[in-house]
Write a protein that holds these residues in place. Structure first.
Motif, mmCIF file in Angstrom:
data_model
loop_
_atom_site.group_PDB
_atom_site.id
_atom_site.type_symbol
_atom_site.label_atom_id
_atom_site.label_comp_id
_atom_site.label_asym_id
_atom_site.label_seq_id
_atom_site.Cartn_x
_atom_site.Cartn_y
_atom_site.Cartn_z
ATOM 1 N N TYR A 197 -4.244 6.281 1.968
ATOM 2 C CA TYR A 197 -2.828 6.245 2.300
ATOM 3 C C TYR A 197 -2.655 5.824 3.754
ATOM 4 N N GLN B 145 0.846 -1.188 0.000
ATOM 5 C CA GLN B 145 0.000 0.000 0.000
ATOM 6 C C GLN B 145 0.887 1.246 0.000
ATOM 7 N N ALA B 146 0.388 2.317 -0.560
ATOM 8 C CA ALA B 146 1.099 3.591 -0.535
ATOM 9 C C ALA B 146 0.931 4.227 0.840
ATOM 10 N N ALA B 147 1.924 5.011 1.217
ATOM 11 C CA ALA B 147 1.900 5.679 2.516
ATOM 12 C C ALA B 147 2.263 7.141 2.351
ATOM 13 N N VAL B 148 1.876 7.913 3.353
ATOM 14 C CA VAL B 148 2.397 9.259 3.512
ATOM 15 C C VAL B 148 3.224 9.210 4.791
ATOM 16 N N LEU C 22 -6.040 12.461 3.865
ATOM 17 C CA LEU C 22 -5.045 11.545 3.291
ATOM 18 C C LEU C 22 -5.422 10.095 3.578
ATOM 19 N N ARG D 62 5.126 4.640 -4.726
ATOM 20 C CA ARG D 62 3.824 5.321 -4.769
ATOM 21 C C ARG D 62 3.576 6.174 -3.527
ATOM 22 N N SER D 63 4.572 6.280 -2.683
ATOM 23 C CA SER D 63 4.416 6.970 -1.396
ATOM 24 C C SER D 63 4.962 8.386 -1.433
#
Length: 183
Positions: free
Chosen positions: A45, A3-6, A40, A127-128
């Motif tokens: 995210y 998964q993408a993260a911030v 977000l 992707r983060s």
């Protein structure tokens, strides 16, 4: 599946950086960041805190005090519907004392905090995003392969080197959800 993260720096990004913030009484969220974190999260995210805390190494506050403050901050965010997936912190500094006086792989600009999070949370780094207020934050993101590096003006005085390292420069974290949505 990853998964993408911030990835969020703390002092100067989430809260006002008064210098070595180790007590709840000195912690103040920057305006709009809680709402931005919620947005977000709604954009799917993971929110991951990655923070250098050399105040521990320098003896300004203890690890226990850091955890007390972090638990409180996490609870405040949760009261607003925001869930941090995890918190990663570096207590070290070369000018610190005792076991904390060291060069390490976790202190930004080293990528250790980000790479540990990637492994433990199965994060797709490409992707983060990483949001921070210093060149060291952005250099750690580059070293880890983070896709988008965001410099915010809400913390330290930004430098030309930090601007050059960033993909985006925003006033505060509060502007990030709209910036992501606009591409």
């Amino acid at each position: 599946m990853s998964q993408a993260a911030v990835f969020l720096d703390r002092d100067g990004t989430l809260n006002v950086d008064y210098g070595y913030v180790g007590e709840i009484s000195r912690f103040q969220f920057i305006e709009g960041v809680i709402e931005a974190c919620l947005q977000l999260q709604q954009l799917d995210y993971l929110l991951v805190l990655v923070t250098n805390q050399s105040g521990i190494a320098r003896g300004y506050f203890s690890e226990a005090q850091f955890h007390t403050l972090n638990d409180w901050m996490t609870q405040v965010l949760a009261q607003h519907g925001v869930r941090l997936a995890a918190t990663y912190y570096c207590p070290h500094h070369p000018e610190g004392t005792g076991v904390y006086r060291q060069h390490c792989h976790c202190r930004k600009p080293q990528p250790g905090l980000l790479l540990t999070a990637q492994q433990q949370l199965t994060v797709d780094l490409a992707r983060s995003y990483l949001v921070g207020d210093t060149l060291a934050d952005l250099q750690a993101a580059t070293a880890a392969g983070i896709g988008t590096k965001v410099l915010v003006r809400s913390g330290h005085r930004i430098t030309p080197q930090a601007v050059a390292e960033a993909n985006w420069v925003l006033d505060t974290l509060a502007a990030l959800p709209d910036r992501i949505r606009s591409g």
